[in-house]
Design an enzyme around this catalytic site. Structure first.
Site, short mmCIF file in Angstrom:
data_model
loop_
_atom_site.label_atom_id
_atom_site.label_comp_id
_atom_site.label_asym_id
_atom_site.label_seq_id
_atom_site.Cartn_x
_atom_site.Cartn_y
_atom_site.Cartn_z
N GLY A 64 59.79 -13.25 115.31
CA GLY A 64 59.41 -12.21 115.23
C GLY A 64 57.56 -11.73 115.34
O GLY A 64 58.18 -10.46 114.05
N GLY A 65 57.48 -12.65 115.66
CA GLY A 65 55.55 -12.59 115.48
C GLY A 65 54.80 -12.01 116.22
O GLY A 65 55.20 -11.40 117.24
N HIS A 326 34.50 15.37 117.24
CA HIS A 326 35.21 15.86 117.68
C HIS A 326 35.72 16.59 118.92
O HIS A 326 34.89 17.35 119.62
CB HIS A 326 35.50 16.98 116.50
CG HIS A 326 36.86 17.63 116.52
ND1 HIS A 326 38.11 17.66 116.49
CD2 HIS A 326 37.29 18.74 117.61
CE1 HIS A 326 38.89 18.30 116.37
NE2 HIS A 326 38.33 18.89 117.14
#
Length: 350
Positions: A64-65, A326
């Site tokens: 599960g790497g 923004h």
């Protein structure tokens, strides 16, 4: 074949060459397991996983790497029933547990079955079906698999080089030993990429190749990288650079931590992708940035700003005082720097 000679096997036979300088960049290859030897058909590596002509209905992934989860995510989205087995306590061992929890939750939403602290014992045929036996903390379970993908690490492509004949020295795991100029023990032979050891990253190999080429050209340079970013292309993505929180604690450092969820960032809310956060680690006294972890939308793009900040020795104060446009995702970086200083606007300061 010698300090400044090599032999290449071609279709017409062997051919000898001499060189003034040489770079070894033979890369690495996936490792398999005694119970799961690669055959290119039933038990495959990441190479074959990217070349399958059909989506396997049932895919078992051992490891599960990074590679296992990236490819597992891909096939789960294509409709495969994916089972992941990881022997360690969490997926993506060594990665910030807070980030891993978010990715794990989303993988499970995709329908992936995940077993940690578990080990695939072997595979067998049963009534015309291939079955993988998995030892879990709850006991032995069996899962059907049309394909078994083994992603348990990589090893260097050095075993057939015979580079020792050129005086090149190897480390205990077969990686070539180099100095900061990527020179081997033979001053005219250089090595870059997976053959010199982890981290196994394409951008690291590229940088090493550039340094080696410049050294050969006579420039007074060396590999001087303070911050090496890494990105994991799961859903959501994870990107890291520098120290993680656990690493800083293990070193006994006094740190300040800023953490802001993407749910507090306007741009993330408008896109509907707001699962995740930015976390910054800074020295408690100097406020110098030590590391960063991002999990969430465009994490692999956002990490570059923090890589530059680390390379330049910036503080979280520098980042907080830098105006970010923004509404954008990079505002999360500015806001997290403010949080590390106890000056956040859109989250509670701690």
């Amino acid at each position: 074949t010698g300090p400044n000679t090599l032999q290449i096997r071609r279709a017409g036979g062997l051919e000898d060459f001499s060189f003034t300088d040489a770079i070894i960049a033979t890369g690495g290859r996936p490792s398999d397991l005694p119970s799961f030897r690669f055959d290119g058909l039933m038990v495959i590596s990441t190479k074959e996983a990217l070349e399958l002509e059909r989506t396997p209905p049932n895919l078992a992934i051992i490891g599960g790497g990074v590679s296992g989860l990236e490819i597992g995510t891909f096939y789960a989205k294509l409709g495969s029933r994916v089972v992941v087995t990881e022997i360690m306590e969490q997926l993506l061992p060594g990665t910030d547990p807070d980030a891993v929890r978010i990715v794990t939750r989303n993988l499970q939403k995709l329908g992936m079955e995940i077993h940690v602290k578990s080990q695939a014992r072997g595979w067998r045929e049963d009534k015309g079906q291939t079955i993988v036996d998995i030892v879990t903390p709850e006991g032995l379970i069996a899962r059907r698999a049309d394909i078994v993908l083994v992603t348990v690490g990589r090893r260097p492509n050095t075993d057939e080089l015979h580079a020792e004949k050129a005086g090149v020295q190897f480390g205990p795991r077969g990686h070539i030993q180099v100095d900061r100029q990527l020179r081997t023990s033979n001053p005219h032979v250089f090595a870059v990429g997976d053959v010199v050891g982890p981290p196994f990253l394409a951008h690291k190999a590229t940088k090493e190749g550039l340094v080696a080429a410049e050294v050969i050209a006579g420039h007074p340079v060396e590999l001087d990288v303070h911050a090496m970013p890494a990105a994991i292309f799961t859903d959501p993505e994870i990107a890291t650079v520098g120290l993680q929180e656990s690493e800083a604690a293990a070193q006994g450092r006094k740190i300040r931590v800023g953490k802001v969820p993407f749910a507090a960032i306007g741009r993330a809310l408008t896109t509907g992708e707001y699962d995740g956060f930015v976390k910054l680690i800074a020295d408690a006294d100097t406020k110098i940035l030590l590391g960063a972890t991002i999990v969430g939308p465009d994490a692999s793009d956002l990490i570059s700003e923090l890589t530059l900040a680390l390379e330049m020795g910036a503080s979280v104060t520098d980042i907080a005082l830098t105006v970010h446009p923004h509404p954008t995702l990079p505002e999360a970086i500015m806001e997290t720097a403010e949080a590390a200083l106890g000056q956040a606007i859109h989250v509670l300061n701690r």
